[in-house]
Design a protein around this motif. Structure first.
Motif, PDB file in Angstrom:
ATOM      1  N   ASP A  18       0.856  -1.171   0.000  1.00  0.00           N
ATOM      2  CA  ASP A  18       0.000   0.000   0.000  1.00  0.00           C
ATOM      3  C   ASP A  18       0.899   1.231   0.000  1.00  0.00           C
ATOM      4  N   PRO A  19       0.901   2.018  -1.076  1.00  0.00           N
ATOM      5  CA  PRO A  19       1.817   3.155  -1.154  1.00  0.00           C
ATOM      6  C   PRO A  19       1.560   4.221  -0.094  1.00  0.00           C
ATOM      7  N   GLU A  20       0.402   4.198   0.537  1.00  0.00           N
ATOM      8  CA  GLU A  20       0.086   5.218   1.540  1.00  0.00           C
ATOM      9  C   GLU A  20       0.613   4.867   2.918  1.00  0.00           C
ATOM     10  N   THR A  21       1.080   3.644   3.129  1.00  0.00           N
ATOM     11  CA  THR A  21       1.588   3.265   4.441  1.00  0.00           C
ATOM     12  C   THR A  21       3.103   3.292   4.434  1.00  0.00           C
ATOM     13  N   SER A  22       3.661   3.821   5.515  1.00  0.00           N
ATOM     14  CA  SER A  22       5.121   3.930   5.601  1.00  0.00           C
ATOM     15  C   SER A  22       5.760   2.635   6.089  1.00  0.00           C
ATOM     16  N   HIS A  23       4.955   1.684   6.566  1.00  0.00           N
ATOM     17  CA  HIS A  23       5.500   0.446   7.106  1.00  0.00           C
ATOM     18  C   HIS A  23       5.306  -0.727   6.149  1.00  0.00           C
ATOM     19  N   SER A  24       5.145  -0.451   4.887  1.00  0.00           N
ATOM     20  CA  SER A  24       4.783  -1.499   3.934  1.00  0.00           C
ATOM     21  C   SER A  24       5.816  -2.610   3.820  1.00  0.00           C
ATOM     22  N   THR A  25       7.091  -2.344   4.077  1.00  0.00           N
ATOM     23  CA  THR A  25       8.073  -3.419   3.999  1.00  0.00           C
ATOM     24  C   THR A  25       8.287  -4.102   5.343  1.00  0.00           C
ATOM     25  N   VAL A  26       7.719  -3.556   6.393  1.00  0.00           N
ATOM     26  CA  VAL A  26       7.903  -4.164   7.709  1.00  0.00           C
ATOM     27  C   VAL A  26       7.133  -5.480   7.785  1.00  0.00           C
ATOM     28  N   VAL A  27       5.915  -5.480   7.220  1.00  0.00           N
ATOM     29  CA  VAL A  27       5.135  -6.720   7.131  1.00  0.00           C
ATOM     30  C   VAL A  27       5.122  -7.085   5.661  1.00  0.00           C
ATOM     31  N   PRO A  28       5.551  -8.213   5.244  1.00  0.00           N
ATOM     32  CA  PRO A  28       5.867  -9.435   5.972  1.00  0.00           C
ATOM     33  C   PRO A  28       7.327  -9.618   6.350  1.00  0.00           C
ATOM     34  N   LEU A  29       8.146  -8.560   6.267  1.00  0.00           N
ATOM     35  CA  LEU A  29       9.572  -8.716   6.547  1.00  0.00           C
ATOM     36  C   LEU A  29       9.843  -8.966   8.029  1.00  0.00           C
ATOM     37  N   ALA A  30       9.415  -8.041   8.899  1.00  0.00           N
ATOM     38  CA  ALA A  30       9.668  -8.222  10.335  1.00  0.00           C
ATOM     39  C   ALA A  30       8.899  -9.425  10.866  1.00  0.00           C
ATOM     40  N   PHE A  31       7.659  -9.537  10.446  1.00  0.00           N
ATOM     41  CA  PHE A  31       6.841 -10.700  10.803  1.00  0.00           C
ATOM     42  C   PHE A  31       6.096 -11.118   9.571  1.00  0.00           C
ATOM     43  N   PRO A  32       6.219 -12.327   9.107  1.00  0.00           N
ATOM     44  CA  PRO A  32       6.729 -13.520   9.764  1.00  0.00           C
ATOM     45  C   PRO A  32       8.142 -13.939   9.373  1.00  0.00           C
ATOM     46  N   LEU A  33       8.825 -13.206   8.470  1.00  0.00           N
ATOM     47  CA  LEU A  33      10.120 -13.705   8.012  1.00  0.00           C
ATOM     48  C   LEU A  33      11.202 -13.680   9.084  1.00  0.00           C
ATOM     49  N   ILE A  34      11.414 -12.534   9.711  1.00  0.00           N
ATOM     50  CA  ILE A  34      12.494 -12.432  10.683  1.00  0.00           C
ATOM     51  C   ILE A  34      12.026 -12.918  12.055  1.00  0.00           C
ATOM     52  N   ALA A  35      11.012 -12.296  12.582  1.00  0.00           N
ATOM     53  CA  ALA A  35      10.498 -12.663  13.910  1.00  0.00           C
ATOM     54  C   ALA A  35       9.205 -13.436  13.739  1.00  0.00           C
ATOM     55  N   GLY A  36       9.288 -14.531  13.026  1.00  0.00           N
ATOM     56  CA  GLY A  36       8.106 -15.334  12.751  1.00  0.00           C
ATOM     57  C   GLY A  36       7.866 -16.401  13.791  1.00  0.00           C
ATOM     58  N   ALA A  37       6.952 -17.284  13.459  1.00  0.00           N
ATOM     59  CA  ALA A  37       6.549 -18.338  14.390  1.00  0.00           C
ATOM     60  C   ALA A  37       7.727 -19.229  14.778  1.00  0.00           C
ATOM     61  N   GLY A  38       8.573 -19.560  13.805  1.00  0.00           N
ATOM     62  CA  GLY A  38       9.734 -20.401  14.103  1.00  0.00           C
ATOM     63  C   GLY A  38      10.685 -19.727  15.075  1.00  0.00           C
ATOM     64  N   THR A  39      10.954 -18.444  14.844  1.00  0.00           N
ATOM     65  CA  THR A  39      11.838 -17.688  15.730  1.00  0.00           C
ATOM     66  C   THR A  39      11.238 -17.582  17.115  1.00  0.00           C
ATOM     67  N   MET A  40       9.957 -17.289  17.184  1.00  0.00           N
ATOM     68  CA  MET A  40       9.327 -17.087  18.487  1.00  0.00           C
ATOM     69  C   MET A  40       9.215 -18.379  19.289  1.00  0.00           C
ATOM     70  N   THR A  41       8.889 -19.466  18.641  1.00  0.00           N
ATOM     71  CA  THR A  41       8.840 -20.732  19.378  1.00  0.00           C
ATOM     72  C   THR A  41      10.245 -21.162  19.799  1.00  0.00           C
ATOM     73  N   THR A  42      11.240 -20.858  18.973  1.00  0.00           N
ATOM     74  CA  THR A  42      12.626 -21.147  19.337  1.00  0.00           C
ATOM     75  C   THR A  42      13.040 -20.334  20.555  1.00  0.00           C
ATOM     76  N   LEU A  43      12.629 -19.070  20.610  1.00  0.00           N
ATOM     77  CA  LEU A  43      12.967 -18.228  21.762  1.00  0.00           C
ATOM     78  C   LEU A  43      12.383 -18.791  23.055  1.00  0.00           C
ATOM     79  N   ILE A  44      11.164 -19.302  22.988  1.00  0.00           N
ATOM     80  CA  ILE A  44      10.565 -19.908  24.184  1.00  0.00           C
ATOM     81  C   ILE A  44      11.397 -21.109  24.629  1.00  0.00           C
ATOM     82  N   SER A  45      11.823 -21.916  23.673  1.00  0.00           N
ATOM     83  CA  SER A  45      12.646 -23.089  23.997  1.00  0.00           C
ATOM     84  C   SER A  45      14.007 -22.680  24.553  1.00  0.00           C
ATOM     85  N   LEU A  46      14.627 -21.673  23.946  1.00  0.00           N
ATOM     86  CA  LEU A  46      15.945 -21.222  24.389  1.00  0.00           C
ATOM     87  C   LEU A  46      15.891 -20.639  25.799  1.00  0.00           C
TER      88      LEU A  46
END
Length: 191
Positions: free
Chosen positions: A98-126
């Motif tokens: 959406d060209p009107e939003t300044s966070h357009s690359t944050v989703v799906p980049l920050a979530f789910p690619l970087i801090a996605g379900a795999g990362t978050m479940t791993t953090l709980i385990s760690l």
């Protein structure tokens, strides 16, 4: 605060392999292209860091608040990763910018690619196995690597060329599909 360098190295490598920022390069390049060459590297890194730290300390509580378990959360993240993989392999756009939003690359980049379900479940385990200090330092190390890759994505894009990008996009798309299916399958069995 106790620093165990062996633990920090172990946790850093575990997170690095789960986050797989290098494997996400084709998606990062696609996001940059979809957003007219713009990629908010610092913003995506900060949002990812906030999500990871919040989930490290409050992950179980956040999921419980919504009546969710880790397996359900992992399946939802796996479905989003599956759609991203389909985008890469088939060339279909599920995530429109959406060209009107300044966070357009944050989703799906920050979530789910970087801090996605795999990362978050791993953090709980760690968190159960290592000290919080070791995990926090490892998250910071990974965030530095993530930021460096995001900042270098334009340079990487130029070096790959059109053929290199096409091949890399298809290969990592299939890998992402396989990872998402494994994540979904494992958590359906657990759930």
């Amino acid at each position: 605060m106790e620093f165990n360098f062996k633990d920090i190295a172990s946790v850093s490598l575990i997170l690095f392999s789960v986050i797989d920022i290098l494997g996400s390069i084709p998606i990062i390049i696609d996001l940059r292209k979809k957003n007219n060459g713009e990629l908010k590297a610092l913003q995506a890194t900060i949002v990812s860091g906030i999500l990871m730290v919040a989930f490290l300390f409050l992950g179980q509580e956040i999921l419980s608040l919504f009546g969710l378990d880790v397996a359900s959360f992992a399946i939802a993240g796996g479905l989003i990763m599956f759609l991203l993989g389909l985008e890469m392999v088939l060339g279909i756009d599920f995530f429109k910018s959406d060209p009107e939003t300044s966070h357009s690359t944050v989703v799906p980049l920050a979530f789910p690619l970087i801090a996605g379900a795999g990362t978050m479940t791993t953090l709980i385990s760690l968190r159960a196995e290592y000290s919080q200090a070791s995990v926090l330092i490892s998250v910071l190390i990974n965030l530095i690597v993530i930021y460096a890759v995001l900042r270098a994505s334009k340079w990487i894009d130029k070096k790959l060329g059109a053929t290199g990008k096409a091949v890399l996009r298809k290969v990592f798309g299939i890998i992402l599909l396989a990872i998402s299916i494994k994540l979904i399958k494992t958590n359906i069995i657990l759930g």
